[in-house]
Structures are given as structure tokens and as C-alpha cells.
Design an enzyme around this catalytic site. Structure first.
Site, PDB file in Angstrom:
ATOM      1  N   GLY A 209       0.809  -1.214   0.000  1.00  0.00           N
ATOM      2  CA  GLY A 209       0.000   0.000   0.000  1.00  0.00           C
ATOM      3  C   GLY A 209       0.839   1.260   0.000  1.00  0.00           C
ATOM      4  O   GLY A 209       1.767   1.409  -0.800  1.00  0.00           O
ATOM      5  N   ASP A 236       3.757   5.520 -11.476  1.00  0.00           N
ATOM      6  CA  ASP A 236       3.352   6.718 -12.233  1.00  0.00           C
ATOM      7  C   ASP A 236       1.825   6.829 -12.258  1.00  0.00           C
ATOM      8  O   ASP A 236       1.262   7.925 -12.142  1.00  0.00           O
ATOM      9  CB  ASP A 236       3.867   6.660 -13.677  1.00  0.00           C
ATOM     10  CG  ASP A 236       5.373   6.420 -13.745  1.00  0.00           C
ATOM     11  OD1 ASP A 236       6.069   6.766 -12.782  1.00  0.00           O
ATOM     12  OD2 ASP A 236       5.829   5.876 -14.768  1.00  0.00           O
TER      13      ASP A 236
HETATM   14  O1  RIB Z   1       8.057   4.388 -14.683  1.00  0.00           O
HETATM   15  C1  RIB Z   1       8.038   3.749 -15.936  1.00  0.00           C
HETATM   16  C2  RIB Z   1       8.675   4.623 -16.965  1.00  0.00           C
HETATM   17  O2  RIB Z   1      10.042   4.790 -16.658  1.00  0.00           O
HETATM   18  C3  RIB Z   1       8.649   4.053 -18.363  1.00  0.00           C
HETATM   19  O3  RIB Z   1       7.514   4.451 -19.085  1.00  0.00           O
HETATM   20  C4  RIB Z   1       9.969   4.536 -18.964  1.00  0.00           C
HETATM   21  O4  RIB Z   1       9.829   5.357 -20.058  1.00  0.00           O
HETATM   22  C5  RIB Z   1      10.728   5.195 -17.819  1.00  0.00           C
HETATM   23  O5  RIB Z   1      10.668   6.553 -17.864  1.00  0.00           O
END
Ligand code: RIB
Length: 288
Positions: A209, A236
Site C-alpha cells: 500500500g 506513475d
Molecule cells: O516508470 C516507468 C517509466 O520509466 C517508463 O515508461 C519509462 O519510459 C521510464 O521513464
């Protein structure tokens, strides 16, 4: 509104039986490519989280399709410059356990000018968010400009570089980092997340988590169950949805919950920006 100063990469994916060892030549089982870069991934995630996002970045001539694709995914693109340097790219190998390693070529991502960043931020309003990661140049200038304009500054400290964070510390409102990066930061600064003096720090913990450290204390949030096949881009996705939630007026608890759901769905997919789930997919998945 979210202004995301972020990388745009062409991601090359290789599925391998195990991560390559030193000196090893390894045949990939499959190859694919798509839109990626921590910045682009976060922009797409924030757009899929129903936020209005304008990406600030740079690409080379051969990467025009990446800018088109960001637009198709609902991201504003007027502040993505074309420069005479190849678009950034990432070679990503993913093994049978879903673990990855990534070799990055930064390319055009390091060619941003103060003019490009400044021009974008003149359109920002107080209360907007400036989101950044550590895959472009220009972060200090952007943070300084954003702060002077009354924006909230969010820094996702990946790829980790202690000096980059140190230069920005006085300007960050929300720091997002993973467990490994948090340990590296503590080692580099000698300070716990609580002692950094930041309003909010969110530390992602993978299948455990995340933590939210603020003046309200140190709170832990459990992850949602997921059969992970590829963790690339999950952090991300978490950050993009987190900021989208906050920008839409959700509480930190609500935005974290949404981000954890999005991250759980993302680890069950192979790929990066092109496979980030949208709100409907998240709702449908967690309804069943
Ligand atoms: O966090 C993943 C990303 O890390 C990928 O998309 C790659 O491009 C790097 O930047």
C-alpha cells in the site's frame, strides 16, 4: 488544472524469462513499443482520472506520434516542443515474475528551455498543480516560477537523485516516492520523512500500500489485491491519479484510495501509458 513538466519516452518492451545478468545475452520472448516516460505516464493517468492536464515537455522529430497520442488521451499538448534531438526512449525488460529493469536514453527530455516552461506557466492560475519527476531538466526554474505564481508543487522523486531533491526541498508541497527512494533520501539527508519539513509526503510501498506523512501524523493505507504481471508504470499511475483526485477537490484520503485502486489495476496489465486504466474501468473492476 495540472501542469506536468515531464518526460516523454518511446518505451520498448521485451518479455524475458529472467532479468539479464552481467555479461549475459538473452533472447526476448516478445517485443512491443508504445508511449511512456514517467512524465507522460502521469499525464495520461491524471487525464484518465478526469483532471485537466497540460504537459510541458520536448520530443524529437521522429517522436511526433507521442505528442499526438498524448492529445488522443486527453492531455493538452501546446507546450510540448519539438527539438532537433531524438525523443527519449526506454528499453524495458520484464521477467516472468513481473519485475523489470529499464535503460533510459533521455534525449529531448533534457532540452527544455526556460522559455518553454515559463510560457506554459504564464497560463497557470493560483491553486493549480505543478507536477514534476526527475526525467527532465528545468525542475528548479519550474518550481521557483510555480511557487511565485501560487501553484502547488508536487515532486515524484524518480529516478532518485538526492541532489535533485535537495535543490527543490524548500519548494515542494507534496513529495511522492517509493520505499527504496524514501530509504535513499533518509540516508542522504539523515532525516526521516517527518523531519523533512514538507507539508505532505506520500511513500508507495508496492503490495503493502502506501504511507502518508503530514502534520496529521503518519498513516498507512493497505493496497488492493492484484495479481501482478508487470509493475512498470504502476507508480506513475498511482501519482497521476493521486494528483488528479486532489486537483478535483478530493481529500488526501480519498485521492490515495483512488490512486491505490488505479495502481492495483495497472500491475495486472503489460505496458505503460497506453494501458493505464480509466475511471470507469476502475469502478467496474472494484464493483465485482
Ligand atoms: O516508470 C516507468 C517509466 O520509466 C517508463 O515508461 C519509462 O519510459 C521510464 O521513464
Amino acid at each position: 488544472m495540472i501542469w506536468n513538466l515531464g518526460s516523454i519516452n518511446i518505451d520498448n518492451f521485451y518479455e524475458v524469462p529472467h532479468l539479464p545478468a552481467k555479461g549475459e545475452t538473452l533472447a526476448a520472448r516478445s517485443f512491443g513499443f508504445g508511449l511512456g516516460g514517467k512524465g507522460a505516464n502521469m499525464s495520461v493517468a491524471a487525464a484518465r482520472g478526469a483532471a485537466h492536464v497540460s504537459h510541458i515537455g520536448a520530443i524529437g522529430p521522429e517522436g511526433r506520434w507521442t505528442r499526438e497520442r498524448l492529445m488522443e488521451y486527453g492531455v493538452d499538448i501546446p507546450h510540448i516542443a519539438e527539438v532537433q534531438i531524438p525523443t527519449g526512449h526506454a528499453n524495458i525488460v520484464v521477467d516472468d515474475q513481473g519485475e523489470n529493469n529499464i535503460v533510459l536514453f533521455q534525449g529531448a527530455n533534457m532540452e527544455l528551455t526556460e522559455a518553454i516552461i515559463g510560457q506554459a506557466l504564464t497560463e497557470a492560475s493560483p491553486g493549480d498543480y505543478l507536477l514534476m519527476q526527475n526525467e527532465t531538466n528545468g525542475q528548479e526554474y519550474a518550481a521557483q516560477t510555480a511557487q511565485s505564481l501560487g501553484l502547488r508543487v508536487v515532486y515524484a522523486a524518480a529516478p532518485f537523485e538526492a541532489d535533485a531533491i535537495a535543490r527543490l526541498l524548500g519548494r515542494i508541497d507534496l513529495l511522492v516516492l517509493n520505499e527504496v527512494e524514501a530509504a535513499q533520501l533518509e540516508q542522504a539527508t539523515g532525516k526521516t520523512p517527518q523531519a523533512l519539513g514538507l507539508p505532505d509526503v506520500v511513500i508507495t510501498l508496492g503490495e503493502k500500500g502506501c504511507r502518508w506523512v503530514s502534520n496529521k501524523g503518519d498513516r498507512q493505507f493497505d493496497a488492493y489485491a492484484a495479481d501482478a504481471i508487470d509493475t512498470t508504470g504502476a507508480g506513475d499511475t498511482f501519482t497521476g491519479f493521486l494528483i488528479a483526485g486532489l486537483d478535483r477537490g478530493m481529500s488526501m484520503e480519498g485521492a490515495i484510495d483512488l490512486a491505490l485502486r488505479a495502481g492495483a489495476l495497472m500491475v495486472m496489465r503489460r505496458g505503460t501509458a497506453d494501458v493505464i486504466p480509466d475511471l470507469k474501468e476502475i469502478q467496474d473492476h472494484f464493483r465485482t
